[in-house]
Design an enzyme around this catalytic site. Structure first.
Site, PDB file in Angstrom:
ATOM      1  N   CYS B  42       0.839  -1.204   0.000  1.00 34.49           N
ATOM      2  CA  CYS B  42       0.000   0.000   0.000  1.00 34.49           C
ATOM      3  C   CYS B  42       0.871   1.251   0.000  1.00 34.49           C
ATOM      4  O   CYS B  42       2.079   1.183   0.125  1.00 34.49           O
ATOM      5  CB  CYS B  42      -0.912   0.018   1.220  1.00 34.49           C
ATOM      6  SG  CYS B  42      -0.005   0.192   2.755  1.00 34.49           S
ATOM      7  N   CYS B  45       2.962   1.681   3.080  1.00 35.01           N
ATOM      8  CA  CYS B  45       4.167   0.848   3.084  1.00 35.01           C
ATOM      9  C   CYS B  45       5.276   1.546   2.319  1.00 35.01           C
ATOM     10  O   CYS B  45       6.415   1.593   2.759  1.00 35.01           O
ATOM     11  CB  CYS B  45       3.923  -0.492   2.408  1.00 35.01           C
ATOM     12  SG  CYS B  45       2.588  -1.449   3.081  1.00 35.01           S
ATOM     13  N   ASP B 441       1.752 -30.672   0.175  1.00 31.47           N
ATOM     14  CA  ASP B 441       2.831 -30.615   1.142  1.00 31.47           C
ATOM     15  C   ASP B 441       2.145 -30.419   2.503  1.00 31.47           C
ATOM     16  O   ASP B 441       1.002 -29.981   2.555  1.00 31.47           O
ATOM     17  CB  ASP B 441       3.741 -29.438   0.794  1.00 31.47           C
ATOM     18  CG  ASP B 441       4.641 -29.069   1.935  1.00 31.47           C
ATOM     19  OD1 ASP B 441       5.353 -29.958   2.410  1.00 31.47           O
ATOM     20  OD2 ASP B 441       4.638 -27.899   2.344  1.00 31.47           O
ATOM     21  N   ASP B 621       4.615 -25.074  -0.371  1.00 33.91           N
ATOM     22  CA  ASP B 621       5.043 -23.715  -0.044  1.00 33.91           C
ATOM     23  C   ASP B 621       6.530 -23.540   0.229  1.00 33.91           C
ATOM     24  O   ASP B 621       7.014 -22.431   0.239  1.00 33.91           O
ATOM     25  CB  ASP B 621       4.284 -23.222   1.186  1.00 33.91           C
ATOM     26  CG  ASP B 621       4.855 -23.792   2.457  1.00 33.91           C
ATOM     27  OD1 ASP B 621       5.128 -25.006   2.459  1.00 33.91           O
ATOM     28  OD2 ASP B 621       5.055 -23.048   3.425  1.00 33.91           O
ATOM     29  N   ASP B 625       9.810 -27.715  -1.705  1.00 36.40           N
ATOM     30  CA  ASP B 625       8.748 -28.075  -2.636  1.00 36.40           C
ATOM     31  C   ASP B 625       8.996 -27.516  -4.029  1.00 36.40           C
ATOM     32  O   ASP B 625       8.325 -27.908  -4.983  1.00 36.40           O
ATOM     33  CB  ASP B 625       7.400 -27.515  -2.146  1.00 36.40           C
ATOM     34  CG  ASP B 625       6.994 -28.113  -0.822  1.00 36.40           C
ATOM     35  OD1 ASP B 625       7.138 -29.331  -0.677  1.00 36.40           O
ATOM     36  OD2 ASP B 625       6.561 -27.355   0.047  1.00 36.40           O
TER      37      ASP B 625
END
Lengths: 51, 722
Positions: B42, B45, B441, B621, B625
């Site tokens: 945003c 930020c 996973d 994730d 993986d």
């Protein structure tokens, strides 16, 4: 029809100006961060020289 | 438009703050520090990050790029990237240093070149269209010829410049003896321009400069949008390599680039730091977090002779590591190589559009050639025959076919985006619709991060207050979730002295002259329970056991149930221990699970499923993986996943729930149905247009109308998907 002699160059010139403006903006990186630019307008900071 | 969903991903401390800050333009240079900021989303930020960075000594300028979620920092020599990331973490932003060299700079020359071509084509098309409208509304003789010449003067250089991507792609396809969609496109553009020049030179009535230019412009627009979505999802391999810390501290205190390290060198790794190299610990004891690399949810103990891999995080003690492999040979790099290999394999997937082009292109070419030969035989007029052949080529040019797929994918992506899914790969939907096996996973995908303490009952408040005091003294994940659980019961910590953390064992302290310990079973003197547990031992008392369970991600159970109801095979592959994995598998009713799977083995399991003819969807994730995600037929990762995992995935889940996975599969199936329908519409339209063109009734005006007509039909059909 003689009016075409200057109207056509004028239309090409105006279009060319637009194209030059587009090139300039592209070179200056104004299309590099569309997400960020659309958010920055919401802050109060004065960012008159976008990178 | 991404703003609506992203804020739910991370809590942003600066949202809505929007303090004024002065932003200076930053042109990327060689010595700039590049930071990855996965959490920013945003305006608040942006200004908060830029302000934080500029407060650091030695920083000259800082600029955030929200689209790429990166910051470019111009700083004086000697400014350390770690100080900058530490300052940002303190302000509440996750930040990683990126290796500017391996990312190849910030610039995006390909995107700019495409945009430039698009701009030029748009300018030329508008001007030529103006002149064409004049011709269509009745300009004749010298006026018409002059208009055609001006059109040609604009169109020819534009085509040479703007249509290059099509020519290049068509040429490389032809050289490999293949036909792709760009071959008929290029041929139509070139022939239209050539015949128009000839017609103009002999004062002909029809010129197709406008058709050639509008073809170029619209197809380039599609190409650019396609490129934009994909450039955001930059190559996973380069991000993976860039994540690797480029420096290490040698035992003599010198900070050196990893490329200067040789096997046998000694490096020091402080708590909180990532292992820069593969190596063997020779001094020090600690716990290391391997979850990124292996999926293990709990930190493991590491002492002398323990082997460590680059990318693992050192948690509690200072370690001295002897280098066994650095840089290109390290395990992180080997993983990156695996990903690159697997990605390459998937890129060979032939999309529906390409398959259609393989049938379509030869048919179109044969037809226009047949039209030429036929008219030649009937009339013997080469100029007329050529005109008709070119009109056939232009009218059948795959505007509708070129739109058939992108229009549907755009509508489908929009629909899925509203459900919290981000589609990254252009062929993701097609591949997803074919999926029959789903591999999950565990850590971070089906479960959410830390295990939670099971409800505690029948334990005296004295014991609880001791456990709380000890747990709060440690940064260990189990201790933290235990202290949170006890705090919720309204217990306050006991007064302990001489608190001390023993790396790899637990915490101990002194309570009224007695030693109290919280930690591993053997160290506390308790009997180990099944599953994940921590133990509290007080001198002369029976040890107390606290058990923990992985917390399921919201929607995990429903997703697995729905997938099974749809007849998909569901498999669970985890790098975690068998006990933790079987627990989760039982909760979800997954019978097919495997624990303690190494990253390479995950990818191998996926490939062997693929060899058996299964189309696998991988949902994961972690760094462990990524190879599996890249080698699967289709892949999805949660938004909380590591950047590298998100990069290789076709689809990213923006919210916390897993349920959109089911939605994605459903939508992908209807999207593929729409694409096939669109091909049917395009074929039907051509069935009408081709005879008209072949019989010689097509004019430039008819071609312009037909092109837009079919494109609108195809787009409207795609919109039914919304």
């Amino acid at each position: 029809m003689n009016v075409l002699i200057y109207l056509i160059p004028v239309s090409l010139l105006l279009g060319g100006l637009g194209l030059a403006g587009f090139f300039w903006a592209l070179r200056k990186g104004q299309f590099d961060d569309p997400d960020g630019d659309s958010r920055r307008i919401l802050t109060d900071e004065h960012d008159d020289r976008p990178g | 438009m991404t703003a609506a969903v992203r804020p739910s991903l991370a809590t942003c401390p600066a949202c809505g703050v929007g303090a004024p800050v002065e932003a200076k333009p930053v042109a990327p240079q060689k010595d700039d520090i590049l930071l990855s900021l996965p959490g920013i989303h945003c305006a608040g930020c942006i200004s908060e990050v830029e302000r934080t960075l500029k407060r650091q000594p030695g920083v000259r300028a800082a600029r955030v790029n929200l689209t790429q979620k990166r910051a470019t920092v111009q700083a004086e020599d000697g400014v350390n990237a770690e100080d900058l990331t530490a300052a940002l973490e303190q302000a509440g932003y996750e930040a990683h240093e990126l290796d500017a060299a391996s990312l190849g700079g910030q610039d995006d020359p390909r995107g700019r070149a495409l945009l430039m071509r698009l701009g030029v084509a748009g300018f030329a098309m508008m001007n030529v269209m103006l002149l064409s409208v004049a011709v269509w509304s009745g300009a004749s003789d010298a006026t018409r010829d002059m208009f055609h010449w001006i059109s040609g003067a604009i169109a020819l250089p534009t085509i040479v410049f703007s249509a290059q991507p099509f020519f290049a792609s068509a040429w490389s396809a032809l050289r490999a003896w293949r036909l792709n969609m760009d071959v008929p496109i290029s041929l139509a553009i070139v022939l239209a321009a050539a015949i128009s020049v000839y017609e103009t030179s002999v004062s002909g009535a029809h010129a197709y400069f406008d058709a050639a230019l509008s073809l170029t412009f619209f197809l380039l627009a599609g190409r650019y949008l396609d490129y934009r979505t994909r450039s955001l999802a930059r190559s996973a391999a380069s991000e993976l390599a860039a994540l690797e810390v480029p420096r290490a501290t040698r035992t003599d205190g010198q900070v050196v680039p990893i490329s200067d390290l040789r096997p046998g060198d000694l490096v020091r790794v402080v708590p909180g730091a990532r292992m820069p190299v593969d190596g063997i610990i020779i001094r020090g004891e600690s716990e290391i977090d391997r979850s990124f690399l292996t999926g293990e949810s709990l930190p493991v103990f590491a002492g002398p002779d323990t082997e460590v891999s680059a990318g693992e995080v050192n948690l509690t003690g200072v370690l001295t590591v002897r280098v066994t492999a650095a840089g290109r040979d390290s395990s992180l790099h080997r993983l990156a190589d695996l990903v690159a290999l697997a990605e390459d394999a998937r890129n060979r997937y032939t999309s529906l559009a390409d398959r259609a082009a393989r049938i379509y292109a030869p048919v179109v070419h044969l037809l226009s050639f047949a039209a030429f030969v036929g008219w030649m035989m009937v009339t013997g007029d080469a100029r007329l025959s050529l005109n008709i052949a070119v009109a056939t080529l232009i009218i059948t040019c795959p505007c509708a076919l070129g739109l058939a797929v992108p229009a549907v994918s755009t509508a489908a992506s929009g629909r899925l985006f509203r459900k919290g899914l981000l589609i990254k790969s252009p062929t993701a939907l097609e591949r997803l619709s074919e999926v029959d096996t789903v591999v999950f996973d565990k850590t971070g995908t089906l479960t959410e991060g830390l295990p939670v303490a099971d409800p505690i009952s029948g334990v005296s408040s004295e014991t609880l207050s001791l456990a709380l005091a000890l747990a709060e003294a440690s940064a260990h994940p189990l201790a933290q979730s235990l202290s949170q659980a006890i705090r919720e019961d309204g217990v306050s910590p006991a007064d302990l002295t001489a608190l001390r953390e023993v790396p790899g064992q637990g915490v101990e302290g002194n309570w009224n002259g007695k030693t109290v310990r919280l930690g591993r079973a053997a160290w506390v003197g308790a009997e180990a329970a099944a599953g994940t547990a921590a133990y509290l031992g007080v001198d002369g008392k029976q040890p107390q056991t606290f058990t923990f369970t992985g917390r399921l991600r919201p929607g995990a159970a429903e997703t697995v149930a729905k997938l099974r109801a749809k007849g998909k095979r569901v498999i669970l592959l985890s790098g975690d221990s068998a006990a933790a994995t079987s627990d989760i598998a039982a909760q979800l009713g997954i019978g097919d699970w495997r624990a303690e799977v190494l990253p390479q083995d995950k990818a191998e399991v996926i490939s062997s499923l693929a060899r058996d003819g299964h189309k696998v969807l991988m949902v994961g994730d972690g760094l462990n993986d990524t190879a599996a995600l890249a080698s699967a037929h289709a892949s999805i990762s949660p938004g909380s996943a590591l950047e590298a995992a998100r990069m290789v995935s076709d689809i990213v889940l923006l919210g916390r729930s897993l349920e959109p996975v089911v939605e994605a599969i459903d939508t992908s199936r209807s999207a593929v149905r729409r694409i096939v329908e669109n091909f049917a519409i395009a074929a039907l339209y051509n069935a009408v247009a081709i005879p008209v063109a072949v019989l010689g009734f097509a004019t430039p005006l008819a071609a312009a109308l037909a092109m837009s007509g079919s494109s609108i039909m195809v787009s409207l059909n795609a919109l039914r998907l919304r």
